[in-house]
Design an enzyme around this catalytic site. Structure first.
Site, PDB file in Angstrom:
ATOM      1  N   GLY A  35       0.624  -1.193  -0.296  1.00  0.00           N
ATOM      2  CA  GLY A  35      -0.272   0.126   0.346  1.00  0.00           C
ATOM      3  C   GLY A  35       0.688   1.036  -0.005  1.00  0.00           C
ATOM      4  O   GLY A  35       0.475   2.650  -0.329  1.00  0.00           O
ATOM      5  N   ARG A  86      -7.891  24.001   9.298  1.00  0.00           N
ATOM      6  CA  ARG A  86      -8.938  24.059   9.759  1.00  0.00           C
ATOM      7  C   ARG A  86      -8.907  23.629  12.028  1.00  0.00           C
ATOM      8  O   ARG A  86      -9.007  24.163  12.882  1.00  0.00           O
ATOM      9  CB  ARG A  86     -10.178  23.083  10.033  1.00  0.00           C
ATOM     10  CG  ARG A  86     -10.493  23.990   8.703  1.00  0.00           C
ATOM     11  CD  ARG A  86     -12.192  24.278   8.167  1.00  0.00           C
ATOM     12  NE  ARG A  86     -12.413  22.265   7.573  1.00  0.00           N
ATOM     13  CZ  ARG A  86     -12.973  21.801   7.135  1.00  0.00           C
ATOM     14  NH1 ARG A  86     -14.285  22.011   7.515  1.00  0.00           N
ATOM     15  NH2 ARG A  86     -13.215  21.112   6.647  1.00  0.00           N
ATOM     16  N   HIS A 119      -7.741  28.499   5.109  1.00  0.00           N
ATOM     17  CA  HIS A 119      -8.990  28.561   5.893  1.00  0.00           C
ATOM     18  C   HIS A 119      -8.295  29.999   7.287  1.00  0.00           C
ATOM     19  O   HIS A 119      -9.131  30.848   7.138  1.00  0.00           O
ATOM     20  CB  HIS A 119      -9.081  27.558   7.015  1.00  0.00           C
ATOM     21  CG  HIS A 119     -10.364  27.904   8.190  1.00  0.00           C
ATOM     22  ND1 HIS A 119     -11.540  27.730   7.253  1.00  0.00           N
ATOM     23  CD2 HIS A 119     -10.211  27.787   9.225  1.00  0.00           C
ATOM     24  CE1 HIS A 119     -12.279  28.233   8.285  1.00  0.00           C
ATOM     25  NE2 HIS A 119     -11.241  28.305   9.875  1.00  0.00           N
ATOM     26  N   LYS A 181     -27.729  34.350  14.017  1.00  0.00           N
ATOM     27  CA  LYS A 181     -28.316  33.298  14.785  1.00  0.00           C
ATOM     28  C   LYS A 181     -28.884  33.860  15.942  1.00  0.00           C
ATOM     29  O   LYS A 181     -27.989  34.439  17.153  1.00  0.00           O
ATOM     30  CB  LYS A 181     -26.747  32.171  15.222  1.00  0.00           C
ATOM     31  CG  LYS A 181     -26.951  30.834  14.629  1.00  0.00           C
ATOM     32  CD  LYS A 181     -26.720  29.879  14.548  1.00  0.00           C
ATOM     33  CE  LYS A 181     -26.064  28.751  14.167  1.00  0.00           C
ATOM     34  NZ  LYS A 181     -24.961  28.178  14.685  1.00  0.00           N
ATOM     35  N   ARG A 183     -30.515  32.896  19.510  1.00  0.00           N
ATOM     36  CA  ARG A 183     -31.904  31.402  19.534  1.00  0.00           C
ATOM     37  C   ARG A 183     -32.578  32.428  20.710  1.00  0.00           C
ATOM     38  O   ARG A 183     -33.010  33.289  21.244  1.00  0.00           O
ATOM     39  CB  ARG A 183     -30.624  31.289  21.804  1.00  0.00           C
ATOM     40  CG  ARG A 183     -31.184  29.924  21.634  1.00  0.00           C
ATOM     41  CD  ARG A 183     -30.282  29.436  22.304  1.00  0.00           C
ATOM     42  NE  ARG A 183     -29.467  28.227  21.463  1.00  0.00           N
ATOM     43  CZ  ARG A 183     -29.002  27.121  21.000  1.00  0.00           C
ATOM     44  NH1 ARG A 183     -30.655  26.561  21.075  1.00  0.00           N
ATOM     45  NH2 ARG A 183     -28.310  26.258  20.455  1.00  0.00           N
TER      46      ARG A 183
END
Ligand code: R5P
Length: 283
Positions: A35, A86, A119, A181, A183
């Site tokens: 492999g 990240r 990133h 966002k 809540r």
């Protein structure tokens, strides 16, 4: 100067070679019976541009092997997509800073590095050779222009992606906002543009990466419920892990596209010209 590439970045490397008016070196890639990767490169030039997105561990190993196979040349490394970027800090005790590990490994045997919409630009400091990041935001904007949408609203999925979205929107002088966002209760979250209304508008959500598609699927659902006329999504790096593309398509998203930093069927934003410009500027 010649270009050489990993197996998964062949199309972008060929386009880059054309933009640089040179050729791609033929490479035989295979594996040993256990492999392990094997490769053998054809005729190498004094100056080589090694091109390969780190899409997975195999691509990472092929890049390291290519740098060594070209060790008698001056090697410049192009990383259109860099996985592991990240994990750019220790979020919990005991974790590695994976971006640093990969950057250090890929600095071996190369004179400089070019990344595309990495990133986080702080990762560039982990390479032990000069590294620069280029942005495809204007190219994402140019692609959106071809969709002939009437007065589109460009949306970043969060505040952090606003800079990228702003550069995309600049290409067409379009409105730009980011999702926020709120809540509503212990179980309910509302996601809506912070300042502008999406009602009856064509919305394009733009981001650097679409990975699981979770961010964009949630946003698209909310935008449709709020009366958006249609929702499209465009990103630089189409990771589309675990069936993400199909899942996004099922939410009714009109158009899902990415660049060819990761070569996909929906790669409609070519990166070669901008990478070629960056390579020429540093010569
Ligand atoms: C996050 O910081 C990135 O910019 C993207 O928003 C994220 O990687 C997208 O991930 P997913 O597609 O898994 O929601």
């Amino acid at each position: 100067m010649k270009v050489i590439c990993t197996e998964k970045s062949q199309v972008l490397a060929t386009q880059l070679a054309r933009a640089l008016k040179t050729t791609v070196v033929d490479v035989n890639y295979s594996r040993f019976p256990d492999g392990e990767h094997y490769l053998r490169a054809g005729d190498i030039d004094d100056e080589m541009v090694i091109v390969g997105s780190v899409t997975d561990n195999d691509a990472l190993v092929q890049l390291m092997l290519l740098a060594d196979a070209c060790d008698r040349a001056e090697n410049r490394l192009v990383l259109p997509y860099m996985a592991y970027a990240r994990q750019d800090k220790r979020f919990h005790d005991g974790e590695p800073i994976s971006s640093r590990v990969v950057a250090r490994a890929l600095s071996q045997g190369v004179s400089d590095v070019i990344t595309v919409n990495i990133h986080d630009r702080t990762v560039l400091e982990s390479f032990s050779v000069p590294a620069q990041d280029i942005s495809l935001a204007p190219d994402v904007g140019a692609y959106i222009g071809t969709l002939n949408l009437k007065n589109p609203l460009i949306l970043a999925p969060d505040d952090g992606a606003m800079d990228f979205a702003g550069q995309v929107a600049k290409a067409g002088g379009w409105d730009c906002d980011h999702l926020e966002k709120t809540r509503l209760s212990g179980t309910e979250v509302k996601m809506a543009p912070k300042k502008l209304s999406a009602k009856a508008r064509s919305v394009v959500i733009v981001d650097d990466i679409i990975s699981t598609g979770g961010t964009i699927a949630t946003a698209a659902g909310m935008l449709y419920r709020e009366g958006a006329k249609d929702v499209s999504a465009a990103c630089v790096h189409g990771v589309f892990t675990g069936g993400a593309y199909a899942r996004l398509a099922a939410t009714g998203i009109r158009d899902i596209v990415c660049s060819d930093t990761i070569e996909r069927g929906c790669s409609r934003i070519p990166a070669a010209a901008r990478i070629a410009d960056a390579l020429k500027k540093r010569r």
